[in-house]
Motif scaffolding. Structure first.
Motif, PDB file in Angstrom:
ATOM      1  N   ASP A 170      78.424  33.273 -23.049  1.00  0.00           N
ATOM      2  CA  ASP A 170      77.824  33.592 -21.759  1.00  0.00           C
ATOM      3  C   ASP A 170      78.581  34.732 -21.078  1.00  0.00           C
ATOM      4  OD1 ASP A 170      76.177  33.413 -19.562  1.00  0.00           O
ATOM      5  OD2 ASP A 170      77.167  31.656 -18.711  1.00  0.00           O
ATOM      6  N   LEU A 171      77.864  35.456 -20.205  1.00  0.00           N
ATOM      7  CA  LEU A 171      78.410  36.616 -19.494  1.00  0.00           C
ATOM      8  C   LEU A 171      78.196  36.468 -17.996  1.00  0.00           C
ATOM      9  CD1 LEU A 171      76.768  39.470 -21.623  1.00  0.00           C
ATOM     10  CD2 LEU A 171      79.063  38.516 -21.975  1.00  0.00           C
ATOM     11  N   GLN A 190      70.073  33.857 -15.037  1.00  0.00           N
ATOM     12  CA  GLN A 190      70.775  34.732 -14.105  1.00  0.00           C
ATOM     13  C   GLN A 190      70.031  34.784 -12.784  1.00  0.00           C
ATOM     14  OE1 GLN A 190      73.711  36.932 -14.346  1.00  0.00           O
ATOM     15  NE2 GLN A 190      73.245  36.975 -12.170  1.00  0.00           N
ATOM     16  N   SER A 191      70.722  34.499 -11.693  1.00  0.00           N
ATOM     17  CA  SER A 191      70.115  34.580 -10.371  1.00  0.00           C
ATOM     18  C   SER A 191      69.910  36.036  -9.968  1.00  0.00           C
ATOM     19  CB  SER A 191      71.004  33.881  -9.344  1.00  0.00           C
ATOM     20  OG  SER A 191      70.582  34.165  -8.029  1.00  0.00           O
ATOM     21  N   LEU A 192      68.735  36.310  -9.382  1.00  0.00           N
ATOM     22  CA  LEU A 192      68.450  37.629  -8.818  1.00  0.00           C
ATOM     23  C   LEU A 192      68.527  37.622  -7.301  1.00  0.00           C
ATOM     24  CD1 LEU A 192      65.350  38.603 -10.998  1.00  0.00           C
ATOM     25  CD2 LEU A 192      67.681  39.455 -11.241  1.00  0.00           C
ATOM     26  N   GLY A 193      68.618  36.431  -6.701  1.00  0.00           N
ATOM     27  CA  GLY A 193      68.589  36.299  -5.250  1.00  0.00           C
ATOM     28  C   GLY A 193      67.188  35.969  -4.756  1.00  0.00           C
ATOM     29  N   ASP A 194      67.122  35.449  -3.516  1.00  0.00           N
ATOM     30  CA  ASP A 194      65.836  35.111  -2.892  1.00  0.00           C
ATOM     31  C   ASP A 194      65.024  34.121  -3.711  1.00  0.00           C
ATOM     32  OD1 ASP A 194      66.280  36.697  -0.649  1.00  0.00           O
ATOM     33  OD2 ASP A 194      65.446  38.479  -1.598  1.00  0.00           O
ATOM     34  N   GLY A 195      65.703  33.252  -4.469  1.00  0.00           N
ATOM     35  CA  GLY A 195      65.022  32.230  -5.249  1.00  0.00           C
ATOM     36  C   GLY A 195      64.511  32.680  -6.591  1.00  0.00           C
ATOM     37  N   LEU A 196      64.790  33.926  -6.967  1.00  0.00           N
ATOM     38  CA  LEU A 196      64.328  34.468  -8.245  1.00  0.00           C
ATOM     39  C   LEU A 196      65.432  34.445  -9.292  1.00  0.00           C
ATOM     40  CD1 LEU A 196      62.251  37.539  -7.011  1.00  0.00           C
ATOM     41  CD2 LEU A 196      61.388  35.304  -7.756  1.00  0.00           C
ATOM     42  N   TYR A 228      75.725  31.020 -10.879  1.00  0.00           N
ATOM     43  CA  TYR A 228      75.775  30.772  -9.441  1.00  0.00           C
ATOM     44  C   TYR A 228      74.622  31.488  -8.760  1.00  0.00           C
ATOM     45  CZ  TYR A 228      77.211  31.264  -4.561  1.00  0.00           C
ATOM     46  OH  TYR A 228      77.234  31.264  -3.192  1.00  0.00           O
ATOM     47  N   ASP A 229      73.982  30.794  -7.828  1.00  0.00           N
ATOM     48  CA  ASP A 229      72.866  31.362  -7.069  1.00  0.00           C
ATOM     49  C   ASP A 229      73.243  31.386  -5.597  1.00  0.00           C
ATOM     50  OD1 ASP A 229      70.274  32.162  -6.239  1.00  0.00           O
ATOM     51  OD2 ASP A 229      69.762  30.059  -5.850  1.00  0.00           O
ATOM     52  N   SER A 230      73.448  32.572  -5.041  1.00  0.00           N
ATOM     53  CA  SER A 230      73.869  32.692  -3.652  1.00  0.00           C
ATOM     54  C   SER A 230      72.765  32.273  -2.678  1.00  0.00           C
ATOM     55  CB  SER A 230      74.298  34.133  -3.345  1.00  0.00           C
ATOM     56  OG  SER A 230      73.210  35.024  -3.523  1.00  0.00           O
ATOM     57  N   HIS A 231      71.528  32.293  -3.125  1.00  0.00           N
ATOM     58  CA  HIS A 231      70.401  31.920  -2.261  1.00  0.00           C
ATOM     59  C   HIS A 231      70.454  30.439  -1.886  1.00  0.00           C
ATOM     60  CE1 HIS A 231      66.414  32.118  -0.523  1.00  0.00           C
ATOM     61  NE2 HIS A 231      66.018  31.123  -1.282  1.00  0.00           N
ATOM     62  N   THR A 232      70.766  29.580  -2.871  1.00  0.00           N
ATOM     63  CA  THR A 232      70.867  28.137  -2.615  1.00  0.00           C
ATOM     64  C   THR A 232      72.310  27.675  -2.452  1.00  0.00           C
ATOM     65  OG1 THR A 232      70.971  27.625  -4.990  1.00  0.00           O
ATOM     66  CG2 THR A 232      68.779  27.703  -3.963  1.00  0.00           C
ATOM     67  N   ARG A 266      70.478  13.194 -12.476  1.00  0.00           N
ATOM     68  CA  ARG A 266      69.314  14.011 -12.143  1.00  0.00           C
ATOM     69  C   ARG A 266      69.380  15.341 -12.880  1.00  0.00           C
ATOM     70  NH1 ARG A 266      67.519  12.046  -6.220  1.00  0.00           N
ATOM     71  NH2 ARG A 266      65.554  12.924  -6.960  1.00  0.00           N
ATOM     72  N   GLY A 267      68.225  15.811 -13.263  1.00  0.00           N
ATOM     73  CA  GLY A 267      68.114  17.081 -13.962  1.00  0.00           C
ATOM     74  C   GLY A 267      66.666  17.338 -14.314  1.00  0.00           C
ATOM     75  N   TRP A 268      66.454  18.288 -15.202  1.00  0.00           N
ATOM     76  CA  TRP A 268      65.095  18.655 -15.596  1.00  0.00           C
ATOM     77  C   TRP A 268      65.011  18.809 -17.105  1.00  0.00           C
ATOM     78  CZ3 TRP A 268      67.354  20.049 -11.137  1.00  0.00           C
ATOM     79  CH2 TRP A 268      66.604  19.922  -9.946  1.00  0.00           C
ATOM     80  N   HIS A 269      63.890  18.391 -17.667  1.00  0.00           N
ATOM     81  CA  HIS A 269      63.552  18.751 -19.034  1.00  0.00           C
ATOM     82  C   HIS A 269      62.921  20.136 -18.975  1.00  0.00           C
ATOM     83  CE1 HIS A 269      64.552  14.852 -20.647  1.00  0.00           C
ATOM     84  NE2 HIS A 269      63.779  14.254 -19.766  1.00  0.00           N
ATOM     85  N   TYR A 270      63.634  21.113 -19.527  1.00  0.00           N
ATOM     86  CA  TYR A 270      63.204  22.505 -19.373  1.00  0.00           C
ATOM     87  C   TYR A 270      63.590  23.274 -20.632  1.00  0.00           C
ATOM     88  CZ  TYR A 270      62.529  27.100 -17.274  1.00  0.00           C
ATOM     89  OH  TYR A 270      62.095  28.380 -17.010  1.00  0.00           O
ATOM     90  N   LYS A 271      62.610  23.899 -21.249  1.00  0.00           N
ATOM     91  CA  LYS A 271      62.794  24.486 -22.574  1.00  0.00           C
ATOM     92  C   LYS A 271      63.761  25.653 -22.585  1.00  0.00           C
ATOM     93  CE  LYS A 271      60.178  26.468 -26.436  1.00  0.00           C
ATOM     94  NZ  LYS A 271      58.824  26.814 -26.962  1.00  0.00           N
ATOM     95  N   TRP A 272      63.753  26.481 -21.532  1.00  0.00           N
ATOM     96  CA  TRP A 272      64.479  27.743 -21.565  1.00  0.00           C
ATOM     97  C   TRP A 272      65.749  27.684 -20.709  1.00  0.00           C
ATOM     98  CZ3 TRP A 272      62.432  30.102 -25.427  1.00  0.00           C
ATOM     99  CH2 TRP A 272      61.058  30.024 -25.670  1.00  0.00           C
ATOM    100  N   GLY A 273      66.605  28.668 -20.878  1.00  0.00           N
ATOM    101  CA  GLY A 273      67.797  28.793 -20.046  1.00  0.00           C
ATOM    102  C   GLY A 273      69.106  28.704 -20.805  1.00  0.00           C
ATOM    103  N   ALA A 274      69.122  28.003 -21.926  1.00  0.00           N
ATOM    104  CA  ALA A 274      70.371  27.837 -22.673  1.00  0.00           C
ATOM    105  C   ALA A 274      70.852  29.145 -23.289  1.00  0.00           C
ATOM    106  CB  ALA A 274      70.206  26.773 -23.757  1.00  0.00           C
ATOM    107  N   THR A 275      69.955  30.112 -23.469  1.00  0.00           N
ATOM    108  CA  THR A 275      70.369  31.415 -24.011  1.00  0.00           C
ATOM    109  C   THR A 275      70.403  32.496 -22.937  1.00  0.00           C
ATOM    110  OG1 THR A 275      68.090  32.002 -24.638  1.00  0.00           O
ATOM    111  CG2 THR A 275      69.444  30.860 -26.295  1.00  0.00           C
TER     112      THR A 275
END
Length: 385
Positions: free
Chosen positions: A85-86, A344-350, A267-271, A332-341
């Motif tokens: 990870d980077l 990255q937070s872009l801000g404003d919830g994106l 890290y997501d500065s928005h939340t 608590r968590g989510w079953h979610y296919k993507w993200g392990a590879t």
């Protein structure tokens, strides 16, 4: 004239409202971003240089630098270890990545793919620090060109090499540590001071279903502002041991078992929260989610966890109280296919989230899609386009 003054006033208000947080990037980040084919090893993570408009991607044994048009600017290769990870450090303008040298299944797999000889058996876990301004052409060499420094993490090596008692059986790897992978820069968890950011580095965790000491994620916290004294050029035939003796903090997060721990940490500065994407575990007593969110507003709590056949006092982090909740464990968590590879937070919830794939010839690539964070009982993210 009035329009000019109005635009200037808006610009000043935007800057004055950041309060030490990163300035939000306009919506010029593309809705989708294709990496192109990048060899036989899959994508591990991404970092964004927001000021200069570059995207960095790790493909296990090389770092790729691209601009927002999708043009390849340069790449760094020659790694015989695992570049994971980077993240981008806004303070010094450098790209930080996790870098592993070990002789387990992952290490052997990398060397087999590269056609290299077996490892010498020396283990080394490092933070790789790239000077992105010096990455100006393809196939630059990680060892011989002056663009990379590394810092040794002795805490990780000690846990990786330790032998512990698990239910009366001596087993390798304290906390089932398999090295490091996910990392991010974030403020102190549970603090209102958002100005100073620290490096958080997550352990890889072996997914052994027969041990009870691998149901927590392990996250180390470092202050990198004084790391100039530790940084050394990479020499893969003679791994150095220059680095901090201890992290500032060592945190634990109860998620249930996962396969190789937190793959991507963002890290997501928005939340104000930290997003942790994993390869889900196999223990049937846990919900085995793919995505967890660490509540960045809750202070760490003192707790006890099993280790070396006894209870060990530790500091634990809290999961965000949102999304699906497992009734048996409370996790608590989510079953979610993507993200392990890559996440990255872009801000404003994106967010950018990596959709990795390989073509018919086995060449690896990824497309980064723009998603919006939802975090309800049904969805973690919803794609923007």
């Amino acid at each position: 004239m009035k329009k000019t003054l109005l635009f200037a006033l808006i610009f000043i208000l935007i800057l004055g409202n950041t309060q030490g947080q990163e300035v939000k990037i306009p919506s010029h980040w593309p809705d989708a971003f294709f990496s192109g084919d990048q060899g036989k090893m899959h994508v591990q993570g991404m970092a964004l240089d927001r000021k200069n408009g570059f995207i960095y991607l790790s493909f296990t044994n090389k770092l790729v630098k691209m601009d927002l048009s999708g043009r390849l600017v340069g790449s760094v290769g020659g790694f015989m270890g695992h570049l994971g990870d980077l993240d981008f450090n806004e303070e010094d303008g450098k790209i930080y990545g996790s870098l592993e040298y070990k002789n387990d299944a992952i290490g052997k797999g990398i060397k087999k793919t590269l056609g290299k000889e077996e490892s010498t058996g020396v283990n080394g876990f490092y933070i790789a620090i790239f000077d992105g301004a010096k990455i100006v052409r393809s196939d630059m060499d990680a060892e011989t060109e002056d663009l990379l420094r590394t810092v040794y993490l002795s805490e990780v090596v000690q846990d990786y090499e330790a032998k512990v008692n698990v239910a009366g059986k001596i087993m390798p790897h304290r906390f089932a540590c398999s090295g490091i992978d996910g990392l991010t820069f974030a403020p102190t968890i549970g603090s209102s001071n958002l100005n100073k950011k620290y490096l958080y580095v997550a352990y890889g965790i072996y997914g052994d279903v027969d041990r009870d000491d691998n149901d927590h994620q392990v996250i180390l916290k470092y202050d990198v502002s004084n790391w100039d004294k530790y940084q050394k050029q990479l020499s893969q035939d003679n791994l150095h041991t220059s680095g901090p003796k201890k992290p500032l903090e060592k945190y634990f997060l109860k998620t249930g078992n996962t396969r190789y721990g937190i793959q991507n940490l963002a890290y997501d500065s928005h939340t104000g929260n930290l997003f942790a994407a994993v390869y889900k575990g196999s223990k049937t007593q846990f919900p085995n989610y793919d995505l967890f969110v660490i509540d960045g507003h809750k202070k760490p709590r003192r707790s006890q966890i099993p280790s070396d056949n006894k209870k060990t006092n530790v500091k634990t982090l809290s999961l965000l109280q949102a999304g699906p909740k497992d009734s048996d464990t409370g996790i608590r968590g989510w079953h979610y296919k993507w993200g392990a590879t890559g996440i990255q937070s872009l801000g404003d919830g994106l967010f950018y989230i990596s959709h990795n794939e390989k073509d018919d010839n086995g060449l690896q690539r990824t497309t980064l899609y723009k998603y919006r964070w939802v975090g309800d009982s049904q969805n973690a993210f919803i794609r923007e386009n």
